[in-house]
Design an enzyme around this catalytic site. Structure first.
Site, mmCIF file in Angstrom:
data_model
loop_
_atom_site.group_PDB
_atom_site.id
_atom_site.type_symbol
_atom_site.label_atom_id
_atom_site.label_comp_id
_atom_site.label_asym_id
_atom_site.label_seq_id
_atom_site.Cartn_x
_atom_site.Cartn_y
_atom_site.Cartn_z
ATOM 1 N N ALA A 1 0.843 -1.211 0.000
ATOM 2 C CA ALA A 1 0.000 0.000 0.000
ATOM 3 C C ALA A 1 0.869 1.250 0.000
ATOM 4 O O ALA A 1 1.801 1.373 0.789
ATOM 5 C CB ALA A 1 -0.929 0.000 1.208
ATOM 6 N N GLU B 1 -6.337 13.019 -1.813
ATOM 7 C CA GLU B 1 -6.449 12.040 -2.894
ATOM 8 C C GLU B 1 -7.796 12.207 -3.573
ATOM 9 O O GLU B 1 -8.695 12.875 -3.033
ATOM 10 C CB GLU B 1 -6.292 10.611 -2.348
ATOM 11 N N HIS C 1 -7.748 0.425 -10.973
ATOM 12 C CA HIS C 1 -6.983 1.635 -10.674
ATOM 13 C C HIS C 1 -6.574 2.281 -11.988
ATOM 14 O O HIS C 1 -6.112 1.600 -12.901
ATOM 15 C CB HIS C 1 -5.737 1.297 -9.843
ATOM 16 N N ARG D 1 -12.073 7.297 -8.632
ATOM 17 C CA ARG D 1 -11.330 6.341 -9.457
ATOM 18 C C ARG D 1 -12.095 5.758 -10.627
ATOM 19 O O ARG D 1 -11.549 5.570 -11.704
ATOM 20 C CB ARG D 1 -10.924 5.168 -8.573
ATOM 21 N N HIS E 1 -7.635 -3.744 -9.252
ATOM 22 C CA HIS E 1 -6.913 -3.237 -8.089
ATOM 23 C C HIS E 1 -7.534 -3.611 -6.757
ATOM 24 O O HIS E 1 -6.848 -4.015 -5.833
ATOM 25 C CB HIS E 1 -6.850 -1.719 -8.217
ATOM 26 N N GLU F 1 -9.923 -6.779 2.991
ATOM 27 C CA GLU F 1 -10.394 -6.832 1.605
ATOM 28 C C GLU F 1 -11.154 -8.117 1.293
ATOM 29 O O GLU F 1 -11.887 -8.180 0.306
ATOM 30 C CB GLU F 1 -9.194 -6.660 0.657
ATOM 31 N N ARG G 1 -14.690 2.190 -4.359
ATOM 32 C CA ARG G 1 -14.035 2.538 -3.092
ATOM 33 C C ARG G 1 -13.366 3.906 -3.174
ATOM 34 O O ARG G 1 -12.683 4.214 -4.146
ATOM 35 C CB ARG G 1 -12.964 1.493 -2.762
HETATM 36 C C1 LIG Z 1 -0.212 -1.561 -4.876
HETATM 37 C C2 LIG Z 1 -1.318 -1.285 -3.902
HETATM 38 C C3 LIG Z 1 -1.407 -0.060 -3.268
HETATM 39 C C4 LIG Z 1 -2.429 0.203 -2.350
HETATM 40 N N1 LIG Z 1 -2.467 1.402 -1.693
HETATM 41 C C5 LIG Z 1 -3.410 1.613 -0.738
HETATM 42 C C6 LIG Z 1 -3.417 2.791 0.058
HETATM 43 O O1 LIG Z 1 -2.560 3.623 -0.084
HETATM 44 N N2 LIG Z 1 -4.387 2.963 0.982
HETATM 45 C C7 LIG Z 1 -5.355 2.033 1.182
HETATM 46 O O2 LIG Z 1 -6.222 2.250 2.037
HETATM 47 N N3 LIG Z 1 -5.363 0.889 0.469
HETATM 48 C C8 LIG Z 1 -4.418 0.658 -0.473
HETATM 49 N N4 LIG Z 1 -4.434 -0.502 -1.188
HETATM 50 C C9 LIG Z 1 -5.407 -1.527 -0.831
HETATM 51 C C10 LIG Z 1 -4.988 -2.146 0.508
HETATM 52 O O3 LIG Z 1 -3.586 -2.277 0.521
HETATM 53 C C11 LIG Z 1 -5.632 -3.493 0.708
HETATM 54 O O4 LIG Z 1 -7.011 -3.409 0.513
HETATM 55 C C12 LIG Z 1 -5.383 -3.999 2.110
HETATM 56 O O5 LIG Z 1 -4.030 -3.886 2.437
HETATM 57 C C13 LIG Z 1 -5.837 -5.434 2.227
HETATM 58 O O6 LIG Z 1 -5.376 -5.913 3.458
HETATM 59 P P1 LIG Z 1 -5.816 -7.333 3.958
HETATM 60 O O7 LIG Z 1 -5.177 -7.496 5.285
HETATM 61 O O8 LIG Z 1 -7.269 -7.474 3.846
HETATM 62 O O9 LIG Z 1 -5.172 -8.359 2.890
HETATM 63 P P2 LIG Z 1 -3.629 -8.578 2.417
HETATM 64 O O10 LIG Z 1 -2.758 -7.477 2.864
HETATM 65 O O11 LIG Z 1 -3.677 -8.869 0.948
HETATM 66 O O12 LIG Z 1 -3.221 -9.881 3.165
HETATM 67 C C14 LIG Z 1 -3.760 -11.138 2.828
HETATM 68 C C15 LIG Z 1 -3.083 -12.212 3.658
HETATM 69 O O13 LIG Z 1 -3.801 -13.434 3.509
HETATM 70 C C16 LIG Z 1 -2.881 -14.495 3.313
HETATM 71 N N5 LIG Z 1 -3.588 -15.600 2.665
HETATM 72 C C17 LIG Z 1 -4.302 -15.603 1.509
HETATM 73 N N6 LIG Z 1 -4.827 -16.807 1.286
HETATM 74 C C18 LIG Z 1 -4.457 -17.601 2.332
HETATM 75 C C19 LIG Z 1 -4.696 -18.957 2.683
HETATM 76 N N7 LIG Z 1 -5.431 -19.781 1.932
HETATM 77 N N8 LIG Z 1 -4.139 -19.436 3.837
HETATM 78 C C20 LIG Z 1 -3.381 -18.621 4.631
HETATM 79 N N9 LIG Z 1 -3.131 -17.337 4.345
HETATM 80 C C21 LIG Z 1 -3.664 -16.837 3.208
HETATM 81 C C22 LIG Z 1 -1.770 -13.867 2.502
HETATM 82 O O14 LIG Z 1 -0.606 -14.657 2.558
HETATM 83 C C23 LIG Z 1 -1.653 -12.525 3.257
HETATM 84 O O15 LIG Z 1 -0.895 -12.702 4.425
HETATM 85 C C24 LIG Z 1 -3.408 -0.790 -2.103
HETATM 86 C C25 LIG Z 1 -3.325 -2.020 -2.752
HETATM 87 C C26 LIG Z 1 -2.279 -2.290 -3.623
HETATM 88 C C27 LIG Z 1 -2.203 -3.630 -4.287
#
Ligand SMILES: Cc1cc2nc3c(=O)[nH]c(=O)nc-3n(C[C@H](O)[C@H](O)[C@H](O)COP(=O)(O)OP(=O)(O)OC[C@H]3O[C@@H](n4cnc5c(N)ncnc54)[C@H](O)[C@@H]3O)c2cc1C
Length: 488
Positions: free
Chosen positions: A48, A116, A233, A274, A331, A355, A366
């Site tokens: 992120a 933003e 995105h 977006r 995205h 997510e 979003r």
């Molecule tokens: C390049 C980029 C930039 C972004 N910038 C922003 C930003 O600036 N601000 C913002 O608010 N959002 C941003 N986002 C969106 C935001 O980063 C994500 O929505 C958020 O970080 C998702 O977090 P999460 O913890 O839900 O999932 P993730 O961070 O994707 O973590 C998922 C976890 O689940 C694990 N997992 C998956 N399947 C399994 C399984 N079967 N068994 C065990 N573990 C598993 C993975 O290994 C990982 O540890 C961005 C996204 C991207 C890709």
């Protein structure tokens, strides 16, 4: 680990949502098992760039943040979820500060708040310029690794959820990279497995973002929601090679970067929400047949975005000198496992956050930087609710012989890009209904069911927004046709 083990709360996924939920549950006194398939650097959270949206400025308020979120969501955001997020996000930012995350500050020591697209106020907190996710996940994972109530299981994949005779989730099967499956019983399981944008051929996400939690949940009988709303995105690098899809954060447009077409003309309001910017670029690319439009950040202070400058340097681009070729890429997953405002899915004992969940918060589009805020706000709420679940009545959980939901093949990824990309129609979507990848079939069904255009879901055969579908969310299970339901 041997064949069976137990814990109070099992958290699957170690991105921002899973790490924070695990820490909150542990602080409540629960024994937590934190299961993560991949190393830290492969989470979307680590990648992120922008930051966390929180109404912290004197001139701002949760009500204004809510109004911006609702406007961006195109009359489909669930008002109750929006209210919770906007009220609680400032407090969660302060929590992170207390846990040791250092956000960027101005010379007077006040938080430096960025602007933003779609935000009417400066309200984005950053850490290390565009390294916000990295800073947060590093701090939280260091705390999780040393917390005596948290058992970190890594690299270990969740391969199936266990349910008892009443349909209650009683644990899960996990598979370490080496060795046999292990049955892990728990009073509650929190899915925090991230989104599914990597199911699409062109994506900004790590390759593991294939909606594993959605597949696990729907196999266990939980309903999914809003799968038709995939956010594209607008400004992902368009290049040959591994840097294709690298995200150039919206924050650079907040600092004055502009978009140009092939003739060097501006064609869109750069800070519009977006969906609008992505669609304008897509339309421009369709019209001209060009692969990319141009992002001009030559007048932006590049030193504020060191990781972008270094990624661009890897491919020989200098943002102080060069225009950057960009095009939309899949995205962010607005849909996910359908949950209430405490992360409860439709299966008792099973929660989803971050997510992988869909509270309806984002509606059809979003608002930038609301997702890290969502990970923290709803991660905490789900952790508290999970700790209050009753202990499983039976003994050891019977492990279903699950297989880790795998990655789709390239044909499925190409089909999703082609048929469920920025513009869709019934003919292409019908083809997805026969795709070998189950989640692709469900996405096709959800896209077909919404016969209108709204936010990220643009149907060329239904180009107008249908007011009768305001606030309506699509819900479906693995063997069900989608049902449109009003969520307030
Ligand atoms: C390049 C980029 C930039 C972004 N910038 C922003 C930003 O600036 N601000 C913002 O608010 N959002 C941003 N986002 C969106 C935001 O980063 C994500 O929505 C958020 O970080 C998702 O977090 P999460 O913890 O839900 O999932 P993730 O961070 O994707 O973590 C998922 C976890 O689940 C694990 N997992 C998956 N399947 C399994 C399984 N079967 N068994 C065990 N573990 C598993 C993975 O290994 C990982 O540890 C961005 C996204 C991207 C890709």
């Amino acid at each position: 680990m041997d064949g069976t083990t137990s814990t109070d709360v099992a958290v699957v996924g170690a991105g921002a949502a899973g790490l924070y939920a695990a820490l909150v549950a542990a602080a409540e006194g629960a024994a937590v098992a934190l299961v993560s398939r991949s190393p830290l650097a492969q989470t979307a959270s680590y990648w992120a760039q922008g930051g966390i949206a929180a109404a912290l400025a004197d001139a701002d308020s949760p009500a204004q943040h809510a109004a911006d979120t609702i406007a961006a969501g195109r009359e489909a955001a669930r008002a109750s979820a929006v209210e919770v997020l906007c009220k609680e996000s400032p407090e969660r930012v302060r929590d992170l500060q207390k846990l040791g995350v250092r956000f960027d500050a101005d010379r007077a020591g006040n938080l430096a708040l960025g602007l933003e697209g779609g935000h009417s106020q400066r309200r984005i907190v950053h850490a290390g310029g565009a390294a916000t996710g990295r800073r947060i996940t590093r701090t939280l994972s260091a705390l999780a690794a040393t917390n005596e109530r948290i058992r970190v299981l890594e690299p270990v994949a969740a391969s199936a959820l266990a349910t008892d005779g009443d349909g209650r989730c009683t644990g899960l099967t996990v598979r370490p990279r080496e060795g046999g499956p292990v049955a892990l019983s728990a009073r509650a399981v929190i899915l925090a497995t991230g989104g599914m944008a990597a199911l699409w051929q062109r994506t900004t996400n790590p390759r593991g973002a294939v909606g594993a939690g959605l597949s696990l949940a729907s196999d266990a009988g939980a309903r999914l929601a809003d799968l038709e709303f995939m956010q594209f995105h607008p400004t992902a690098l368009r290049l040959e090679g591994p840097r294709d899809g690298f995200l150039v954060t919206e924050a650079v447009r907040g600092e004055g970067a502009l978009l140009y077409d092939a003739q060097g003309e501006r064609f869109v309001e750069e800070l519009a929400p977006r969906d609008e910017v992505a669609l304008a670029i897509h339309t421009e690319l369709e019209r001209t047949g060009e692969p990319a439009v141009w992002l001009d950040m030559r007048h932006v202070r590049v030193e504020r975005f060191p990781n972008i400058a270094s990624a661009l340097a890897d491919v020989g681009l200098n943002p102080a000198r060069d225009l950057l070729p960009v095009a939309p890429a899949a995205h962010y997953t607005m849909g996910g496992v359908a949950t209430d405002l405490d992360g409860r899915s439709t299966v008792p004992g099973l929660f989803a956050v971050g997510e992988s969940a869909c509270t309806g918060l984002h509606g059809a589009n979003r608002l930038a930087s609301n997702s890290l805020a969502e990970c923290l706000v709803f991660g905490r709420r789900a952790a508290l609710a999970a700790c209050a679940e009753p202990a499983p009545a039976g003994g050891a959980v019977t492990a279903p012989d699950g297989r880790t939901p795998g990655a789709p093949n390239e044909e499925t990824r190409a089909a999703l890009w082609r048929h469920a990309g920025l513009c869709r129609d019934a003919q292409g979507l019908a083809e997805l209904r026969d795709d070998p990848y189950p989640l692709a079939r469900l996405i096709g069904a959800a896209c077909l069911a919404r016969e209108e255009s709204r936010g990220a879901h643009q149907r060329t055969d239904f180009p107008d927004t249908d007011d009768a579908l305001d606030c309506m969310h699509s819900l479906l299970g693995s063997d069900e046709e989608p049902e449109l339901k009003r969520w307030l």
